[in-house]
Structures are given as C-alpha cells and as structure tokens.
Design an enzyme around this catalytic site. Structure first.
Site: not given
Ligand SMILES: Cc1cc2nc3c(=O)[nH]c(=O)nc-3n(C[C@H](O)[C@H](O)[C@H](O)COP(=O)(O)OP(=O)(O)OC[C@H]3O[C@@H](n4cnc5c(N)ncnc54)[C@H](O)[C@@H]3O)c2cc1C
Length: 651
Positions: A59, A61, A300, A346, A441
């Site tokens: 996403l 690049g 997810s 998380r 990322e």
C-alpha cells in the site's frame, strides 16, 4: 553451547542527539499546510527529468509510485513478488481508520491524534501523528473514488466498526479483505501509470544494496531473481517501502517473504534504525500447533467487536467450552478493563492472555490459548448478520483448525504481527541519508511503542498518496545533486557479488531455514512478549554464537545464475541475524516498559507497563558501526506540547 554475556559489558555508545528539523514551528493544526506551502515544487515540465526509485509495491509503495508517476516523475519500482498485487498488504483484514465522524459519535482529528499517541504509549512524534489524523479523511475519499468496495450500511453510506483502544467507530472496511481491496485500488492506479510510461515496474527483483555517493542515496543494486543477474539502477532519490521485519521471529502473521534486507542494507550505509525493539504482538491469532509450523494466521481484531474473550475461572479446567457454565467463566478483559472491555489495545490484550495462560487457565493443547466466543453475538444479531460481517474469517478459521466457530468458540493466542520500529525519518519522511525516503511499515514514524488496529493501512496510504509526493518534491527540486562517483557504484556491486559468492561457497550442513527457526525461538523467548535484563543478555550472546555458526555452516545449494530460493533466504536470514542483536540491545537499554515493550522489571503493582518518562521519552535512533560492533545511540527527545503524558488507562 550457551553464551551468557557478562552483565557489565557495555553494548553501545552514546552519540549526538538527532532531531526532526522539518516540522514547521507553527501551531500543530497548520504544520502540514505550512510545510506544503513552503516546500519547493518541481515545475510540471521539469518533473520528467527527475527520477525516483521506489522499492515496494504494497500500500505504501504502490500508492507512492502511482502518485509520483501521475505527477510526471520518472519512477522505477521494484518488488520481489511476481506481481505488485502480491505485496503483503494484500493480507490485511480488518480495516482502515479515518476521522470522518460519519457516525456522529464524537470523532474528530483531535481524537484520532489523541488515541494514536496514547495507544502508542507516548512514544511517537506529535507532529507526524497529527498530520496522519488530518490526512486520514482524504484517504477514504481517494479510495472510494478508485472504486474500493468499502462496506456500506443499509442506506448506502459507508459503514464503520470499532477497533481496539478507541471508543468511537472509525474503522472503514471491506469485509475481512480490506487490504486486498485497497491494494487493488493502488494497483490499478499503478498499472495505469505503467501503461502511461511514467512507471517502469520490475517484479521478481530484490534490492540487495543501497548506492550512496557524496552522502546521498543515488540508487540501488538488485538481483534479478529469475536469472541471477546483478543490476544497478540510479535515480535522483530512493524511496524504501519495503514493509516490516516481524519475520525475524520466524513465526509471525506476516507473509513468509517479508524481510528486513532493504532497510537493513540502508542502515548499514548510514541510515539510523529507530526503536527496533518495538514489536507488536497481536492478541488474536490461531495458536501454534506444533514444531513443524512455518506461519501463523491472524484472526482480525475486528472480531473483538462482537466476540467475547474468556478462559475458565479455575486453573487446569480441561472441560469442553460448552460444558463450562457462565458462572465458571472469566471474561477477563471485561472484568479488568470495564471501559474498553474486549476492545483494549493489542499490547494490553496480549499481555492479559499471556497472564491467564501463565496462571494455568489457558485452553487447548499446551494451555496456550483463550476463547473468542461469538455465542452471544449470534443470539443477539443472528447467524446471518455475523456471517455478513466476518464470514470469510470464520471460514478461514474452520479450514485451518477443523472447528466451526459458529458452534464452538475460536481458540486464539498472541503472535508477532507488526513492527513499529524501522528506519528513522523526519517530518518529510526522509532518513538520515539525504535522498533516502522511507514510508509505510518500513519507517518508525507514527505508532510509538504500540500500534492501534487499522492504523497501518492508514499510515501506508497517507505516506504514499499524500505525504511523500509533497515532501520529496523539495528534495527533487534541488536535483541533480552533483556527479555520481562511479567508484561508489562499483563498490556497492562488488559487495553484493562478494556476499553471494560467500554464501554459495560455505557449503555447510545446515539450511538457512534451520538458522531462522532457531533465531525465531530465541527472539520469542527473550525479546517477545516479556523481556528481562538477564534474558536479553543471554539472547545477545546466543545470537552472536548463531551468527558465527551461520557463516561457517550454512548450506546454500544451486548457483546464483538461476531461480534460487535457498540463496534468497540465506541472504535474508543473514540480515535478520544482525537485526536481532540490535533489537535486543535496544530492548535492554530501554529500562522501562512501554506499549509492546514489556520489561518484567518495570511494571505497576497491577502488572501494567510502567514507563519512565523522565529518562526514556525519546526515540532511540541507532547507528551501525559494523557487525557485532557497538552501535551508537542517537536520541530524539519527544516533546509533548499538545497532549499530556499520562499513565495509560483503559479501565
Ligand atoms: C495478517 C495481517 C493483517 C493485517 N490487517 C491489517 C488491518 O486490517 N489494518 C491495518 O491497518 N493493518 C493491518 N495489517 C498491517 C498492514 O497490513 C501492514 O503494516 C501494511 O500492509 C504494510 O504495508 P507496506 O506497503 O508498508 O509493506 P508491504 O505490503 O509489506 O509491502 C512491501 C513491499 O516491498 C517489497 N520489498 C521488500 N523488500 C524488498 C527488496 N529487498 N527488494 C525489492 N522489493 C522488496 C515487497 O515485494 C512488497 O512489494 C495487517 C498485517 C497482517 C500481517
């Protein structure tokens, strides 16, 4: 042989501080406008004379290449897969955040900014995060215009759901395939530019070295993965969008190919690596089922909207879940964190799962699992509604485990998922090497010590569609940056050949995979969910021993001049073996707990992460000084002008 490091051994040295000098000194709401206004622009007619290399078609690049191509620059893009569409971003399931406030539930740019900084445990840079929240609203418009099929409600408006660490509903999604749909949007924009001739795409090419000359990034050395040919590509600027390095743990939810080589090679050439120890352990993954396994599967986070997490109250209770009465169950997240319940961030959910399993209350083989139960949701909403939201995830779970989650609760356990660390970048997303930009990322920028769910896609697309195309223009406006010294190119090519030759010549008796697996065990054990000084020192000694052994005993069959996946793997494992040591040094030096970095020595009386803002409110930027050498620590002080650093509470 076990190698324990002497506890007095000094593992790093302290260098000068590093600072972001690009964020304008104006009120935070105006910074991004101000930066764009004062940044230089390349005249459209001159853009075709400026060239950019982009490594990566995920996403980050993919969106950057498409946007830079559309702007008129000459773009050359690389990925190691056989299609840009296979980048790991395709796997993203749950959704993408944006402060649209379509639900009118109190969301705003300020709230997304606040949630993200708080979620990251006050270890991210305010300017960048504020901009991310601002840009988030544009991303959704861009993707809708591309035709990304976001879920819609009955009236046709875009639907949203909630993710961990927030109390509003701001996550846009396309069933459990959000990454795939977003990537198709970016991919079609990229393909359009490829057809228009502004982007030249090289699939199945792996970047193995960065070319620097005169202190600037000037190109890359790549290996054609089909023929083995070593090629050089030069440009006015280089963008790394090469993803995260969670696979240093061997087992993770990342695609098997994800690796650190592109960013590590840049690090070796002078780019600071920031906060390498900040790893995200995701609480809802399918538990490890045995030693044979080479990959873990995410369930997810969106499932925590409706699924309830529980374990038996009594330790050692091995009854089937259906036989355990309501009163004998501990919905521990709802109990400990009544405000956020199952939607705590998380890091908190993962640690809580580990704690109940450590108490002997875990479920399933080995007691390393907790239940994620949809029985209430099915009763409340009906099976069809649950299926419409999560059908593909339920199907995937059943295919992997053989159990039907509509009938029995899912069993889940934390697993390595994302790396908040990455190459250090300033507000312009430029690394410490001039002309080397890092997005997605691969950089460290926005998530501090813990990333909130659905914010990686937001960041990758913010970087690629909106931020980089503006900031890189200032750099390109000043290109060309002088002559390139051919000796620098030769040196980079020579080092690639040398390394390949060395890997092929060892002819040892251990596969690269066996080293990787052993490294992963060490990292999970000592640099995973809980870290201690003794454990980290032990790990560093063991990693050094393993690295030495690797260069004596690795067996790489075949030759360079062919498709050789063992050779590819060996190169990546060699880089993981260097990165792993830096991760442990970073974790060891950070004598506090924050977000995903939990040092057992630093916790509150009720077991939460205990930060030390006085001594550790900084980004740790590490400089490479040679394999096994002492890295130099450059600190970027984190100043909170708009938000107040407090002890995080989700209770
Ligand atoms: C299972 C799973 C589900 C997720 N779900 C979500 C979600 O719902 N929401 C969310 O926000 N985030 C989610 N994430 C996180 C998110 O998917 C990633 O952080 C994000 O997609 C990374 O995008 P990227 O463009 O930075 O890198 P990637 O998508 O990893 O792309 C990296 C690219 O770099 C190329 N590359 C790398 N090294 C080299 C090299 N040496 N030479 C040439 N090319 C190279 C690769 O070929 C690839 O094209 C999820 C992650 C996982 C693992």
């Amino acid at each position: 042989m076990t190698v324990n490091l002497d506890s007095s051994e000094l593992l790093f040295t302290l260098g000068d501080p590093v600072a972001d000098t690009k964020a304008p000194q104006v009120p935070i709401e105006q910074r991004w406008d101000d930066r764009r206004f004062h940044g230089k622009i390349v005249n459209p007619a001159n853009r075709r004379k400026r060239s950019v290399i982009v490594v990566g078609t995920g996403l980050a690049g993919g969106s950057a290449s498409a946007t830079l191509g559309e702007a008129g620059y000459q773009v050359t893009t690389f990925c190691y897969q056989d299609s840009p569409r296979r980048a790991h971003s395709v796997a993203a399931q749950g959704g993408i955040n944006a402060a649209k406030n379509y639900r009118n539930d109190g969301d705003s740019i300020q709230r997304l900014f606040y949630d993200t900084v708080k979620g990251g445990d006050y270890r991210s840079r305010e300017s960048n995060v504020y901009r991310l929240a601002q840009v988030s609203v544009e991303i959704i418009d861009q993707c809708v215009a591309q035709g990304v099929p976001f879920a819609r409600d009955y009236g046709g408006l875009l639907d949203t759901r909630s993710f961990g660490g927030v109390q509003v509903s701001r996550t846009f999604y396309a069933r459990g395939q959000t990454g795939q749909q977003l990537l198709l949007g970016a991919y079609q924009a990229l393909e359009r530019q490829i057809a228009a001739g502004t982007v030249t795409m090289h699939t199945r090419h792996e970047m193995l070295e960065l070319i620097t000359s005169g202190g600037r990034a000037r190109g890359i050395v790549v290996r054609d993965m089909v023929t083995g040919e070593i090629e050089t590509h030069l440009a006015d600027a280089v963008v790394l969008a090469s993803g995260g390095y969670g696979n240093v743990f061997f087992l993770s939810t990342n695609a098997k190919g994800c690796n650190v080589t592109a960013t590590w090679r840049a690090h070796r050439k002078g780019a600071l690596f920031a906060n390498p120890c900040y790893t995200q352990i995701h609480p809802t993954c399918i538990p490890v089922s045995g030693d044979h396994q080479s990959k873990l599967t995410l369930m997810s986070e969106s499932l925590r909207n409706d699924g309830r997490v529980w374990v038996p109250k009594a330790s050692g209770d091995t009854r089937a879940p259906g036989a355990i009465a309501e009163a004998e169950r501990d919905y521990y997240l709802e109990r400990i964190y009544p405000s956020f319940g199952n939607l705590v961030p998380r890091d908190i959910a993962s640690r809580a799962a580990k704690n109940v399993c450590d108490e002997g209350r875990g479920v399933g083989p080995g007691g390393r699992g907790v239940y994620l139960d949809f029985a209430d949701a099915i009763t409340r909403l009906g099976r069809d509604a649950v299926e419409a939201k999560y059908g593909n995830l339920f199907e995937m779970y059943e295919r992997i485990t053989g159990e039907d989650p509509y009938q029995v609760p899912m069993r889940i356990y934390p697993a390595v998922h994302y790396t908040m660390g990455g190459l250090w970048v300033d507000y312009d997303l430029q690394s410490t090497i001039a002309g080397l930009f890092v997005i997605g990322e691969a950089n460290f920028s926005d998530h501090g010590a813990n990333r909130l769910g659905a914010s990686a896609l937001m960041q990758g697309l913010a970087d690629g569609y909106f931020v980089l195309p503006n900031t890189i223009a200032s750099y390109l406006a000043e290109a060309p940056h002088g002559d390139l010294d051919p000796a620098d190119v030769d040196e980079a090519v020579r080092s690639v050949h040398q390394r390949i030759d060395q890997l092929l010549s060892i002819d040892g008796d251990r596969t690269p995979d066996s080293f990787h697996r052993e490294l992963g065990h060490l990292m999970w054990e000592y640099c995973g969910m809980e870290r201690t000084e003794a454990g980290l020192r032990k790990a560093i000694g063991e990693i050094r021993r393993l690295r030495e052994e690797f260069w004596k005993r690795v067996k790489v069959s075949g030759t360079n001049e062919e498709l050789n996946q063992v050779l590819e793997k060996a190169g990546r494992v060699a880089d993981f073996l260097e990165l792993a040591e830096l991760m442990c040094i970073d974790a060891l030096h950070r004598e506090e707990s924050c977000g995903g970095h939990f040092r057992a020595e630093h916790q509150t009386p009720d077991g939460e992460a205990l930060r030390d803002d006085e001594n550790f409110a900084y980004v740790a930027g590490w400089e490479f000084t040679g394999t096994g050498g002492k890295p130099v620590l450059h600190k970027e002080a984190l100043e909170y002008e708009h938000l107040h650093m407090t002890q995080r509470s989700y209770k």
